[in-house]
Design a protein around this motif. Structure first.
Motif, mmCIF file in Angstrom:
data_model
loop_
_atom_site.group_PDB
_atom_site.id
_atom_site.type_symbol
_atom_site.label_atom_id
_atom_site.label_comp_id
_atom_site.label_asym_id
_atom_site.label_seq_id
_atom_site.Cartn_x
_atom_site.Cartn_y
_atom_site.Cartn_z
ATOM 1 N N GLU A 534 35.456 36.382 44.710
ATOM 2 C CA GLU A 534 34.588 37.314 45.436
ATOM 3 C C GLU A 534 34.122 38.476 44.555
ATOM 4 O O GLU A 534 33.128 39.142 44.863
ATOM 5 C CB GLU A 534 35.316 37.868 46.670
ATOM 6 N N ALA A 535 34.809 38.683 43.424
ATOM 7 C CA ALA A 535 34.438 39.778 42.526
ATOM 8 C C ALA A 535 33.544 39.329 41.384
ATOM 9 O O ALA A 535 33.035 40.163 40.634
ATOM 10 C CB ALA A 535 35.700 40.435 41.968
ATOM 11 N N LEU A 586 38.150 45.433 46.010
ATOM 12 C CA LEU A 586 37.119 44.712 45.272
ATOM 13 C C LEU A 586 36.886 45.377 43.908
ATOM 14 O O LEU A 586 36.641 44.689 42.910
ATOM 15 C CB LEU A 586 35.822 44.673 46.075
ATOM 16 N N GLU A 587 36.976 46.696 43.872
ATOM 17 C CA GLU A 587 36.782 47.413 42.605
ATOM 18 C C GLU A 587 37.821 46.998 41.574
ATOM 19 O O GLU A 587 37.504 46.778 40.403
ATOM 20 C CB GLU A 587 36.854 48.927 42.828
ATOM 21 N N ARG A 588 39.058 46.881 42.028
ATOM 22 C CA ARG A 588 40.121 46.476 41.112
ATOM 23 C C ARG A 588 39.894 45.049 40.633
ATOM 24 O O ARG A 588 40.091 44.732 39.454
ATOM 25 C CB ARG A 588 41.479 46.600 41.800
ATOM 26 N N GLN A 589 39.489 44.177 41.525
ATOM 27 C CA GLN A 589 39.232 42.794 41.148
ATOM 28 C C GLN A 589 38.129 42.703 40.092
ATOM 29 O O GLN A 589 38.220 41.938 39.128
ATOM 30 C CB GLN A 589 38.837 41.980 42.374
ATOM 31 N N LYS A 590 37.072 43.486 40.254
ATOM 32 C CA LYS A 590 35.974 43.496 39.280
ATOM 33 C C LYS A 590 36.445 44.004 37.924
ATOM 34 O O LYS A 590 36.078 43.466 36.876
ATOM 35 C CB LYS A 590 34.823 44.356 39.794
ATOM 36 N N LEU A 591 37.252 45.056 37.947
ATOM 37 C CA LEU A 591 37.778 45.615 36.703
ATOM 38 C C LEU A 591 38.621 44.579 35.969
ATOM 39 O O LEU A 591 38.455 44.366 34.753
ATOM 40 C CB LEU A 591 38.621 46.861 37.010
ATOM 41 N N LEU A 592 39.524 43.912 36.690
ATOM 42 C CA LEU A 592 40.408 42.938 36.055
ATOM 43 C C LEU A 592 39.638 41.735 35.522
ATOM 44 O O LEU A 592 39.972 41.200 34.466
ATOM 45 C CB LEU A 592 41.494 42.495 37.038
ATOM 46 N N PRO A 600 42.637 35.678 37.921
ATOM 47 C CA PRO A 600 42.841 36.212 39.268
ATOM 48 C C PRO A 600 43.991 35.500 39.975
ATOM 49 O O PRO A 600 44.203 34.297 39.781
ATOM 50 C CB PRO A 600 41.501 35.933 39.963
ATOM 51 N N HIS A 601 44.732 36.242 40.785
ATOM 52 C CA HIS A 601 45.970 35.725 41.384
ATOM 53 C C HIS A 601 45.749 34.472 42.227
ATOM 54 O O HIS A 601 46.586 33.582 42.237
ATOM 55 C CB HIS A 601 46.641 36.820 42.222
ATOM 56 N N THR A 602 44.611 34.401 42.928
ATOM 57 C CA THR A 602 44.362 33.210 43.750
ATOM 58 C C THR A 602 44.256 31.969 42.875
ATOM 59 O O THR A 602 44.726 30.878 43.253
ATOM 60 C CB THR A 602 43.057 33.376 44.552
#
Length: 638
Positions: A534-535, A586-592, A600-602
């Motif tokens: 999603e990111a 979502l911001e953290r996901q985009k950064l990572l 990503p964990h998923t």
């Protein structure tokens, strides 16, 4: 997160992660002062609550341990928690540090003060640190590295990067408010911020991006001292180094040669005023956590925008983190001795040794390694150091931290920085101390150090959902067993495989084996590259080393679980999916996605099981199921 979370049986064949974690995800709430919650994070939050509770008594001088490092920690914590004094002082403690930057006259003046500025960790376009020589890890060497940027990565400055532009707008607004709160006028504020951001953008193109930095073997570029001195003409690099070390090195290891080759383009008389503004802004930002509560909260605006945290930490919690970060090993030893102990340490170490034995067997029976390379791999594995729970002794650095109660919090922090910087520089030319831990025992994490050829499991991660006596062996192997084998696998990932049993950068592979390994690594890159979240989409090259370790860890842990008499494959894979349960902004996901070397964990939960035949057997997965991956696309390395 309960290990008893309801499993959605209907989803197991299509989305293992959602089947195991979906019910929890629907109701889980991310704490307002955090960017994520889930397995790792809930453990961390529980430790945070436990230690804050324990330390409350210490703040009131009740049950205070007699050892000096702990007493100094409490003094520092008391200063950090004294917001009445901090609010009264406002910006005043930072002014002398900011004035010192403003008083810099020119490049020559900056160079003359460079050593003192470096000891207090004033930012500069480049810096130095001492760590083991990657090709001779028995000795410490001097490394030169580039400055950190305001934005997380150089790619955020590229044309069309909307996230970078949005973050810059947040940063500008925060800085403007901080300048005015500090008493600077509008003209100075606008000019300084504009120059600082322009300078950051100027130096960004010369740096590596996160994907390039993930190939950390390429950070080893040895220069003779004469060659290193010659990279800059606008100032005397040699004088800077010899004064800093109080010695003349034979060599300097440069992490990013292109950056240093271009130093004169941005460390020059023409750019001095912009550089000074950049140093000023960096200095201002670094002080806010030690000042009044309103300044602390304002100064964290940009980092919260990066992570997606909705609120700043409450004052007391922020004080705890500030103090415990400074005295991390002191706090870690307290936590480990009280909540982990020698019995659990011995029990877990036996489990790690069992995982090593399984890994050794897999190496010996590997179907693509030549006998020559396999033997050398086993030599490396036999030499692997295993650190569990907590170090035997406190790092001597922490005995040097002494609080001056007549000084404010920021001055004490700067004094500690001087002590730590000197401690690092004084290692130069000495024999390497291999007993140092990079993580404190209360950190929920683990790591492999290729230069020491050691794996380290701090006490904090050695509990449910990763490990528990209340879990079955299969569940424990799917959790902590896979984590253990993951760290072992780092010795044989695309980076770690280039280091020998002594931790030296040294090729021990036959040419044919290395070529085949690189082809397998490319398959792992391809398996993840472009996968959608999603990111955004995954950069397979950025995450390849961690994915190789995940794949090796899961397959090795699976073999260990199958060796138990009551093996439950379903429980094993469900446990694996559960440890990656996470809900994040979502911001953290985009950064990572942009900077993190982990997938990503998923995807960590879902993709790696698809590579293992036993997964298909355990859940009766077939071609039309979402978790199906054709056999020819399944990646097997270790």
């Amino acid at each position: 997160m309960s290990a008893q979370t309801k499993i959605n049986e209907a989803l197991l064949k299509d989305d293992l992660y959602q089947a195991v974690n979906g019910a929890w995800l629907k109701t889980a709430v991310i704490p307002a002062d955090k960017a994520a919650t889930g397995g790792f994070y809930e453990l961390d939050q529980n430790i945070e609550k436990t230690l804050m509770h324990d330390f409350d008594a210490w703040l009131e001088n009740k049950n205070l341990p007699a050892d000096r490092p702990t007493q100094e920690f409490v003094k520092y914590y008391q200063l950090a928690a004294d917001f009445a004094k901090r609010d009264q002082d406002g910006f005043a403690p930072a002014k002398k540090y900011l004035d010192r930057v403003l008083d810099l006259k020119d490049l020559a003046d900056w160079q003359a003060q460079w050593t003192d500025l470096n000891l207090e960790k004033f930012d500069a376009p480049f810096g130095f640190y001492v760590q083991p020589d990657m090709k001779n890890t028995s000795q410490y060497a001097l490394y030169a590295y580039p400055a950190g940027l305001f934005l997380p990565d150089k790619t955020y400055y590229e044309d069309g990067n909307e996230q970078g532009q949005a973050l810059l707008a947040v940063l500008q607004k925060m800085l403007h408010e901080l300048f005015l709160k500090a008493g600077y006028d509008e003209e100075f504020t606008q000019k300084t911020i504009t120059q600082a951001l322009a300078y950051d953008k100027l130096i960004a193109p010369f740096q590596k991006d996160s994907t390039q930095r993930a190939d950390y073997v390429k950070s080893y570029n040895k220069y003779s001292f004469d060659d290193f001195k010659a990279v800059a003409e606008n100032f005397d690099l040699g004088a800077v180094v010899t004064e800093l070390l109080n010695a003349t090195p034979d060599q300097v290891i440069v992490t990013e040669p292109n950056y240093f080759a271009n130093l004169d383009q941005f460390v020059s008389p023409d750019h001095f005023e912009a550089m000074k503004s950049w140093i000023f802004v960096k200095t201002l930002m670094s002080t806010t956590a030690f000042l009044s509560d309103d300044i602390r909260i304002l100064g964290g605006t940009f980092s919260r925008a990066l992570s997606g945290s909705k609120e700043a930490m409450k004052a007391k919690k922020a004080a705890y983190h500030l103090a415990s970060d400074q005295f991390s090993q002191v706090v870690g030893l307290y936590y480990a001795h009280k909540y982990f102990g020698p019995t659990a340490k011995a029990d877990v170490k036996q489990m790690v040794e069992k995982m090593v034995a399984v890994y050794k067997k897999r190496l010996a029976n590997n179907d693509w390694l030549s006998e020559e390379t396999a033997k050398k791999a086993i030599v490396k594995l036999d030499a692997l150091g295993i650190n569990v729970g907590y170090p035997d002794e406190l790092d001597p650095l922490y005995t040097k931290f002494v609080v001056d109660e007549q000084l404010n919090l920021l001055d004490n922090a700067v004094n500690f920085t001087k002590v730590a910087t000197k401690d690092n520089l004084e290692r130069f030319g000495k024999e390497v101390d291999r007993t140092r831990w990079e993580m404190p025992a209360h950190m929920v994490n683990a790591y492999y150090d290729p230069s020491f050829n050691i794996i380290v499991f701090p006490a904090a991660i050695l509990q449910a959902p990763f490990y528990s006596l209340d879990q079955t062996a299969s569940e424990n192997y799917g959790g902590i067993g896979a984590v253990m084998a993951h760290e072992i696998s780092h010795a044989f990932d695309n980076n770690g495989a280039q280091f020998d049993e002594y931790g030296n950068l040294n090729n021990w592979w036959t040419e044919a084996d290395l070529k085949h390994f690189q082809e397998l690594a490319q398959q792992m890159i391809a398996e993840f590259d472009g996968l959608k979240t999603e990111a955004g989409t995954v950069n397979g090259k950025l995450v390849v080393s961690e994915n190789i370790a995940d794949a090796g860890g899961l397959s090795c842990a699976l073999e260990a679980a199958k060796g138990e008499k009551d093996c439950d494959l379903r429980a094993f894979f469900i446990s694996w999916a559960r440890i990656w349960c996470m809900k994040s902004s979502l911001e953290r996901q985009k950064l990572l996605l942009a900077v993190d070397v982990h997938a990503p964990h998923t995807l960590r939960a879902n993709v790696q099981p698809k590579n293992l035949d036993d997964f298909y057997t355990a859940f009766d997965v077939h071609e039309n199921d979402g978790m199906w991956l054709p056999k020819e696309k399944r990646v097997h390395i270790w």
